[in-house]
Scaffold this active site. Structure first.
Site, mmCIF file in Angstrom:
data_model
loop_
_atom_site.group_PDB
_atom_site.id
_atom_site.type_symbol
_atom_site.label_atom_id
_atom_site.label_comp_id
_atom_site.label_asym_id
_atom_site.label_seq_id
_atom_site.Cartn_x
_atom_site.Cartn_y
_atom_site.Cartn_z
ATOM 1 N N SER A 160 0.782 -1.111 -0.054
ATOM 2 C CA SER A 160 -0.059 -0.054 -0.031
ATOM 3 C C SER A 160 0.889 1.263 0.119
ATOM 4 O O SER A 160 1.524 1.548 -0.881
ATOM 5 C CB SER A 160 -1.006 -0.320 1.243
ATOM 6 O OG SER A 160 -2.017 0.848 0.751
ATOM 7 N N ASP A 188 -16.973 -16.269 -12.857
ATOM 8 C CA ASP A 188 -16.062 -17.318 -12.305
ATOM 9 C C ASP A 188 -15.419 -18.151 -13.456
ATOM 10 O O ASP A 188 -14.215 -18.547 -13.493
ATOM 11 C CB ASP A 188 -16.846 -18.280 -11.443
ATOM 12 C CG ASP A 188 -15.925 -19.213 -10.544
ATOM 13 O OD1 ASP A 188 -14.574 -19.299 -10.897
ATOM 14 O OD2 ASP A 188 -16.451 -19.736 -9.824
ATOM 15 N N ASP A 200 -12.097 -18.461 -16.284
ATOM 16 C CA ASP A 200 -10.875 -19.301 -16.469
ATOM 17 C C ASP A 200 -10.713 -20.757 -16.816
ATOM 18 O O ASP A 200 -9.923 -21.451 -16.724
ATOM 19 C CB ASP A 200 -9.967 -19.117 -15.107
ATOM 20 C CG ASP A 200 -10.593 -19.812 -13.907
ATOM 21 O OD1 ASP A 200 -11.764 -20.137 -14.255
ATOM 22 O OD2 ASP A 200 -10.343 -19.563 -12.790
ATOM 23 N N VAL A 238 -12.776 -22.905 -15.437
ATOM 24 C CA VAL A 238 -13.705 -23.707 -14.618
ATOM 25 C C VAL A 238 -14.324 -22.952 -13.507
ATOM 26 O O VAL A 238 -13.632 -21.827 -12.977
ATOM 27 C CB VAL A 238 -12.611 -24.777 -14.048
ATOM 28 C CG1 VAL A 238 -11.653 -24.175 -12.978
ATOM 29 C CG2 VAL A 238 -13.390 -25.776 -13.294
ATOM 30 N N ASP A 251 -14.203 -22.050 -10.099
ATOM 31 C CA ASP A 251 -13.468 -22.440 -8.871
ATOM 32 C C ASP A 251 -13.412 -21.359 -7.729
ATOM 33 O O ASP A 251 -12.686 -21.235 -6.963
ATOM 34 C CB ASP A 251 -11.992 -22.414 -9.422
ATOM 35 C CG ASP A 251 -11.477 -20.990 -10.037
ATOM 36 O OD1 ASP A 251 -12.359 -20.267 -10.270
ATOM 37 O OD2 ASP A 251 -10.225 -20.865 -10.468
ATOM 38 N N ASP A 257 -8.775 -6.009 -4.893
ATOM 39 C CA ASP A 257 -8.374 -4.850 -4.216
ATOM 40 C C ASP A 257 -9.385 -3.782 -3.945
ATOM 41 O O ASP A 257 -9.897 -3.119 -5.233
ATOM 42 C CB ASP A 257 -7.202 -4.244 -4.699
ATOM 43 C CG ASP A 257 -6.393 -3.483 -3.392
ATOM 44 O OD1 ASP A 257 -7.126 -2.491 -2.943
ATOM 45 O OD2 ASP A 257 -5.041 -3.265 -3.220
ATOM 46 N N HIS A 291 -7.158 -5.947 -0.442
ATOM 47 C CA HIS A 291 -6.036 -5.030 -0.381
ATOM 48 C C HIS A 291 -4.978 -5.561 0.522
ATOM 49 O O HIS A 291 -5.313 -5.946 1.742
ATOM 50 C CB HIS A 291 -6.260 -3.647 0.215
ATOM 51 C CG HIS A 291 -5.434 -2.593 0.100
ATOM 52 N ND1 HIS A 291 -4.462 -2.431 -0.925
ATOM 53 C CD2 HIS A 291 -4.776 -1.967 1.432
ATOM 54 C CE1 HIS A 291 -3.860 -1.466 -0.389
ATOM 55 N NE2 HIS A 291 -3.883 -1.171 0.716
#
Length: 541
Positions: free
Chosen positions: A204, A271, A274, A276, A278, A428, A467
């Site tokens: 940060s 979801d 990518d 699948v 997960d 974040d 974050h």
């Protein structure tokens, strides 16, 4: 305040060195290093004067870190014996008093320096990060830059209502460099030899400090670990007030439950990008979920049934999209899809009539009122869209060269042999991940492409991670180990092995991919195991 405490507690390191933690055991007095501790001399860095040098030897035991608003006290056990040396510097004629603190293991030094960065408006660490570094054998250092705590910004303006440029310069860049100079000199004088390697470690604000060191003082550190970096400070700090501006102008204040419904729906839809399901969204930028799809949906909120409205959806759409001018030009990235929307879009508890109001996150609120508007009494709830644009542009104009930390010319750091390693959470909620991605792209354009930049600077993006989340309850990774292997043995990290926490709260393993590649399911194997995924470029899956 609760949200601020949570994010600060999750950050590594925690914050600035002002108070003196005490060890539970009695200080050693016979060890030769302890005697040496009381006699180390310090030469003032260029442009400074040494005001005081204090030292105390601490026996092995528990380090007690006092409470620093908004964090409670902490107790770090099993810390080996160390010398605690504090050097107070001033810039003659400026009236500042910046402390540099160096903790020196008495018998367990590994030959390395690790400097700890800060968080929010604190420039350094209060003791927890220092103790952790000493436990791992490092000589540890930090600075308070002459400013105060995480959220106390009384130092921003002087008695005439003008920005205190001396303290801002300290916080932005100067004190961090001076801390490196002092720490190296103290180590050399204490041990009779210099540190073999010097590392910087921050997240940060600490991440921003690490990037500033690489940009302006490329010879200070061999390796810089700078995570979730608060670079582009003059832009993103104003931009993170945007969710409040949206709610106030639209006169719509969704509850935490309603915000969570939008986030959960987006994660569920995106979801499988990518390959699948997960519980992780690997690339939120590709998530095209339209919040209007939830209009009319019933949400159970602590026993009360709420209905998602078109106004709620419009607010979420604007927050995800990010701030724009009246003509539609995007000023900055919005909150990433999958991140906690309520972090920046906080609201007050209902009053007697059931009315609520916006509750701005303290960090951007202070930046806008104190440094940009220079008016601590400014009513942020009255900021119109057009006023917001003017404040954003004013912040850029006045502070980019001071604290922007976005100079893409890292050639001097590269030529010095330095290595820069960064991870940033895809979820974040406080610092938009795209700001870090944008900076990395600028460095590539400046220095001749991704391959050349990868030789010394690597970025890893962590799906589903909030974050400063890794190593603090939202997953783990041996980032410092990866950096030391790169610096000391030339083993550049191809991936960054990590454990992550998915949307179901389940711990999964992943090999974080080196930007710009992303993780994609191979088509077989356990969807919660990193071995079932490979890193691919976004256009190749």
């Amino acid at each position: 305040m609760r949200r601020l405490l949570t994010v600060l507690a999750a950050a590594v390191p925690l914050a600035a060195a002002v108070y003196l933690p005490t060890a539970s055991a009695q200080p050693q007095s016979t060890n030769s290093y302890a005697q040496q501790c009381r006699s180390v001399s310090v030469k003032a860095p260029v442009g400074t004067k040494v005001e005081t040098v204090t030292a105390a030897a601490h026996a092995a035991g528990t380090v007690d870190v006092p409470p620093v608003t908004p964090l409670p006290e902490q107790h770090i056990g099993d810390v080996p014996a160390f010398c605690d040396l504090t050097v107070t510097l001033t810039h003659p004629g400026r009236g500042d008093h910046a402390k540099v603190r160096v903790w020196l293991p008495l018998n367990t030094w590994n030959g390395r320096l690790q400097t700890l960065g800060g968080q929010a408006y604190a420039a350094g660490d209060y003791g927890a990060g220092l103790a952790a570094a000493v436990k791992n054998g490092y000589a540890a250092a930090t600075t308070d830059a002459g400013v105060s705590t995480y959220i106390d910004t009384d130092w921003a303006l002087n008695s005439t209502g003008q920005v205190d440029t001396t303290l801002l310069k300290n916080f932005a860049s100067r004190s961090e460099h001076e801390a490196a100079v002092v720490a190296k000199e103290v180590i050399d004088g204490f041990y009779g030899k210099p540190a073999s390697y010097a590392y910087f470690n921050g997240c940060s604000t600490g991440g921003r400090q690490g990037y500033m060191e690489a940009q302006r003082h490329p010879d200070d550190y061999d390796g810089i670990l700078a995570n979730a970096p608060a670079i582009n400070w003059d832009e993103f700090e104003v931009a993170t007030l945007w969710p409040q501006v949206v709610m106030n102008n639209e006169k719509t204040y969704p509850t935490d439950c309603e915000f969570a419904a939008f986030t959960n729906a987006a994660v569920k839809i995106c979801d499988s990008l990518d390959g699948v399901k997960d519980g992780l969204v690997d690339d939120p930028q590709r998530c095209g979920f339209d919040p209007r799809r939830l209009i009319g949906t019933k949400v159970d909120c602590k026993g009360a049934e709420l209905t998602i409205t078109a106004s709620d959806a419009a607010v979420v759409r604007k927050i995800w999209d990010g701030p724009r001018t009246a003509s539609g030009k995007q000023l900055w990235s919005g909150v990433p899809v999958g991140a906690d929307l309520s972090a920046l879009a906080g609201i007050t508890p209902p009053d007697a009539d059931g009315n609520v109001a916006g509750a701005p996150f303290p960090v951007p609120a202070a930046w806008v009122t104190q440094w940009v508007a220079k008016d601590p009494s400014l009513d942020l709830s009255k900021i119109t869209y057009s006023r917001f644009t003017r404040l954003f542009q004013q912040s850029e104009a006045e502070y980019d060269k001071v604290i922007g930390t976005d100079d893409p010319d890292l050639s001097a750091f590269r030529n010095s042999g330095g290595k820069l390693l960064t991870w940033h959470g895809r979820a974040d909620q406080y610092i938009p991940t795209q700001g870090t991605v944008q900076y990395r792209r600028q460095v590539e354009r400046e220095l001749g492409g991704a391959q050349r930049v990868d030789d010394f600077y690597r970025l890893f993006l962590a799906p589903g991670t909030p974050h400063c989340g890794l190593n603090q309850g939202h997953g783990t990774t041996d980032d410092l180990g990866a950096l030391t292997a790169w610096v000391e043995h030339g083993k550049a990290p191809k991936t960054l092995p990590a454990t992550l926490i998915n949307a179901d709260g389940r711990q999964v393993t992943r090999n974080l991919c080196r930007y710009p590649s992303i993780s994609h399911y191979t088509g077989q194997g356990d969807a919660h195991a990193g071995s079932s995924f490979r890193c691919v470029f976004p256009s190749r899956h």
